[in-house]
Design a protein around this motif. Structure first.
Motif, mmCIF file in Angstrom:
data_model
loop_
_atom_site.group_PDB
_atom_site.id
_atom_site.type_symbol
_atom_site.label_atom_id
_atom_site.label_comp_id
_atom_site.label_asym_id
_atom_site.label_seq_id
_atom_site.Cartn_x
_atom_site.Cartn_y
_atom_site.Cartn_z
ATOM 1 N N ASP A 114 0.845 -1.211 0.000
ATOM 2 C CA ASP A 114 0.000 0.000 0.000
ATOM 3 C C ASP A 114 0.873 1.250 0.000
ATOM 4 O OD1 ASP A 114 -2.406 -1.347 0.119
ATOM 5 O OD2 ASP A 114 -2.503 -1.342 2.304
ATOM 6 N N MET A 146 1.648 4.382 -2.913
ATOM 7 C CA MET A 146 1.278 5.781 -2.689
ATOM 8 C C MET A 146 2.069 6.729 -3.595
ATOM 9 S SD MET A 146 0.763 5.955 1.424
ATOM 10 C CE MET A 146 -0.598 5.042 2.194
ATOM 11 N N TYR A 158 -0.003 7.698 -6.774
ATOM 12 C CA TYR A 158 -1.367 8.226 -6.707
ATOM 13 C C TYR A 158 -1.606 9.348 -7.714
ATOM 14 C CZ TYR A 158 -2.651 5.645 -2.480
ATOM 15 O OH TYR A 158 -2.949 4.665 -1.579
ATOM 16 N N ILE A 180 -2.241 7.738 -10.997
ATOM 17 C CA ILE A 180 -3.506 6.991 -11.053
ATOM 18 C C ILE A 180 -4.662 7.977 -11.219
ATOM 19 C CG2 ILE A 180 -5.064 5.500 -9.753
ATOM 20 C CD1 ILE A 180 -2.543 4.433 -8.305
ATOM 21 N N ARG A 188 -9.816 7.175 -8.466
ATOM 22 C CA ARG A 188 -9.642 5.854 -9.081
ATOM 23 C C ARG A 188 -8.969 4.926 -8.088
ATOM 24 N NH1 ARG A 188 -7.591 6.938 -14.670
ATOM 25 N NH2 ARG A 188 -9.117 8.378 -15.566
ATOM 26 N N VAL A 195 -6.422 1.909 -6.831
ATOM 27 C CA VAL A 195 -5.047 1.508 -7.154
ATOM 28 C C VAL A 195 -5.146 0.237 -7.991
ATOM 29 C CG1 VAL A 195 -2.837 0.817 -6.197
ATOM 30 C CG2 VAL A 195 -4.243 2.472 -4.978
#
Lengths: 276, 454
Positions: free
Chosen positions: A116, A120, A123, A126, A130, A132
């Motif tokens: 996770d 990051m 992000y 992305i 939205r 991941v």
């Protein structure tokens, strides 16, 4: 105004030539002053980091090392001065900069996994609202592999050693595939294996033309790790190739009055003298 | 009321046959879910108590809205009017907190305390004034303090439902951004996220949930639906996503239990009942939570203690056999080697026997123990780890060989496999080809033995 067309248009007042900023310098700082509650932390800093270099920032506690890194990417407000990242302000060069904060800056009990955290760093690519997606997770895994944490991807971050936590932060910066990396004390309180793997990673970055600016606290390893060094104590004491700048006189000027550190410095130098 | 009708009444409740009860219960369930979801982010952002300040700050707004509306000749108890007043005062409260906190004039918690108590005090005083002026119609206002589901109308429940749904949707959309801002706001800012805007969004969700929750749970206790489900959820999971879902679920469950209880006992303040239900769920989570619950931890600790005792016993037996070069040794010898009471040693070797690692003979007096084939393998692995670790400590940590045994004793059980392999590679010189590395100290003269591990 000045922000936009500074380099072309000469300005009569204020600090002169913006042409000092070299356009291909990954990080170029001009006349930067930062103060917390009127106490200056950085004073009139001028700096042109050459591309493809590994730069160590050293100096006593409270010298403004972390502040310099943070001010370069607008995390702390500056009183004056300008920062250029590859010739442009940080706002338009955001994606080219990977930032690795100090490990203590977050709560490691936070309910996230190692993967996770690594993701990051993606992000902004992305995009808002939205999820991941799988491609992002794959890139996160690649970065974890590079720092040797692939086996820990699903682990909650509190269940890592300090060195592994530091490498998690590195992975989060690596996924960005940035051109300039700013690292705040990545070597603080890590085990020897982690230190070695970070150094290896830094060299790998340099070999692919990336630049890394690293806040560092261990004078003994400066010569081995960095090709350039910035000696900082509120002002820039010296900046340049490590061979030329990392001298007893400069260290004395940087650490003046701090006896124990001075001893450490001379020890570091004498050690270097006896064994290359 | 006869028993039969009372039972019927309960059944009616349980199956929500009464339309109004159905509406109220559904409303409180949704409120609980929304509180759990948004509360999780606030908890992770370490700002959850601002919800308490907001809710307390709404009271003067409610009173003023009532006074003004009645003064102008309208119906003062109209819900939209009162909630609008609450919203205004709540936002004012937040603004004052921000102002006080700016430039660190007043610390954040002090600012919270000042605003919370001053606003609430003002609210109570204003309610008193309202009571003097219009004693008949003011009665409903007091229910805002502790909550009263019985006064909820269908329109109120619909409002709660809409706000909760909206909150859920926003949290779903911005899940990734909220999580990043909660975890590492500095990094988020560096990546170009507007932390301020996300914080404001989160805050407006909190304010909405608090405002629509006032009627059901009350000014004083509405903070519970933000904090308790979120704090409970942390005991069950190590993932933010699941924590949000679990908190939503626990909030909904607590809301359902509380609303049902409130329908059964309409005279008790419903806020208190909802909070009691949530508190109960918290206790359950604290005790039985699958990740960080007390029972889970106790089981883990117990398992580790047993494993350590087992490894100690195995090593003691093997080292006894090494020294005496016999096939079996007495339990007394094991006890002495470990510094255990004979009773403890008896228990430890019996446990090994049950696992098939050792064979205990002559139970009672003069008990002896011998290792089975699998026991010997296991014991050799344990001894190997211990000695590697001892060598490592002597070589790299510069332990004195007289003290190294104790240090290794405490740490060896925690060594992960990869470190073990590394040690082995580094210290391969120490080990003989046949298997066990030699002990760095004489096995015969162990200094004192260790503190027993029960």
């Amino acid at each position: 105004m000045r922000e936009v067309d500074g380099p072309k248009e000469p300005v009569e007042t204020g600090p002169p030539p913006f042409s000092e900023h070299s356009a291909d310098s990954p990080l170029s700082i001009h006349a930067m002053t930062v103060a917390y509650d009127r106490r200056p932390v950085l004073w009139d800093v001028d700096l042109d980091i050459p591309p493809g270099s590994l730069v160590g920032i050293v100096g006593p506690n409270g010298a403004g090392k972390s502040t310099l890194v943070k001010a370069a990417i607008d995390l702390v407000p500056t009183l004056s001065g300008r920062v250029r990242i590859f010739g442009k302000p940080f706002q338009s060069r955001r994606r080219m900069v990977g930032y690795v904060p100090q490990r203590e800056s977050v709560d490691w009990e936070f309910p996230v996994t190692v993967l996770d955290v690594a993701c990051m760093g993606l992000y902004d690519r992305i995009g808002w609202c939205r999820r991941v997606n799988r491609a992002a997770k794959e890139r996160g895994m690649e970065a974890l592999e590079r720092v040797g944490l692939a086996d820990f991807a699903d682990r909650q971050i509190a269940r890592l050693s300090g060195g592994q936590q530091q490498r998690t932060f590195l992975a989060r910066a690596l996924v960005q595939d940035a051109h300039l990396y700013l690292m705040d004390e990545p070597f603080a309180a890590v085990d020897a294996a982690t230190e070695e793997s970070i150094v290896e990673l830094l060299r790998e970055l340099r070999s692919t033309g990336r630049t890394a600016v690293v806040v560092h606290h261990d004078l003994q390893t400066v010569r081995r790790y960095f090709d350039h060094v910035l000696l900082l104590n509120t002002r820039v004491v010296a900046f340049g190739p490590t061979e030329e700048v990392f001298t007893p006189e400069h260290l004395q000027a940087t650490y003046s009055g701090k006896l124990t550190l001075l001893e450490e410095a001379s020890e570091a130098l004498s050690k270097h003298g006896s064994s290359p | 009321m006869s028993e039969a009708t009372e039972a019927e009444h309960l059944l009616d409740l349980l199956f929500l046959t009464n339309w109004n009860t159905r509406v109220v219960v559904l409303g409180v369930v949704m409120l609980g879910a929304a509180g759990g979801v948004v509360g999780t982010f606030m908890l992770l952002r370490r700002r959850v108590l601002i919800g308490d300040a907001v809710s307390h700050a709404t009271l003067p707004g409610i009173a003023i809205a009532f006074l003004v509306a009645t003064g102008l000749g309208y119906e003062g108890r109209s819900m939209p009017v009162l909630l609008l007043g609450a919203l205004g005062a709540g936002l004012l409260g937040i603004a004052v907190i921000q102002l006080l906190n700016q430039g660190r004039r007043v610390s954040h918690d002090a600012a919270l305390g000042v605003v919370l108590s001053t606003f609430f005090g003002t609210g109570v005083a204003l309610l008193g004034i309202a009571q003097q002026h219009a004693s008949a119609s003011v009665a409903g206002l007091e229910s805002f303090i502790y909550g009263k589901t019985a006064s909820m109308l269908q329109a109120d429940a619909i409002l709660i439902g809409a706000v909760s749904l909206g909150t859920g949707v926003v949290c779903l959309l911005f899940f990734k951004e909220f999580r990043l801002v909660c975890f590492d706001p500095g990094f988020a800012r560096g990546r170009g996220l507007s932390v301020l805007k996300l914080d404001l969004l989160l805050m407006s969700l909190v304010v909405s949930v608090v405002i629509v929750g006032l009627q059901a749970v009350g000014v004083v206790l509405v903070i519970a639906i933000l904090v308790i489900p979120a704090a409970s959820a942390r005991f069950w999971t190590d993932s933010t996503g699941r924590m949000v879902l679990i908190a939503g679920g626990l909030g909904a469950l607590g809301g359902w239990i509380g609303a049902m209880a409130s329908a059964i006992a309409p005279r008790l303040p419903s806020g208190a009942l909802v909070v009691l239900a949530l508190g109960g769920l918290f206790l359950l989570s604290l005790s039985f939570g699958g990740r960080h619950g007390l029972l889970h931890q106790a089981i883990q600790t117990g398992r580790r203690t047993r494993r350590i005792r087992r490894e100690h016993a195995l090593r003691a037996i093997l080292e006894c056999l090494e020294v005496t070069t016999e096939e079996e040794c007495t339990v007394e010898a094991v006890a002495e080697r470990r510094g255990w009471e004979t009773r403890q040693a008896q228990a430890a070797v019996r446990a090994l026997d049950r696992e098939g690692l050792a064979v205990v003979e002559h139970p009672g007096r003069e008990t002896t123990v011998r290792l089975s084939e699998s026991g010997r393998r296991e014991a050799e692995a344990v001894v190997r780890r211990h000695r590697l670790w001892e060598h490592y400590l002597i070589r790299h940590a510069r332990f004195d060989s007289g003290h190294v045994d104790r240090g290794a004793d405490e740490l060896e059980h925690l060594l992960p496999m990869d470190i073990l392999e590394q040690l082995e590679a580094e210290l391969s010189a120490e080990g003989s080809a046949s298997g066990l590395p030699s002990s760095p100290h004489r096995l015969e003269d162990r200094p004192g033995g260790e503190a027993p591990i029960a």
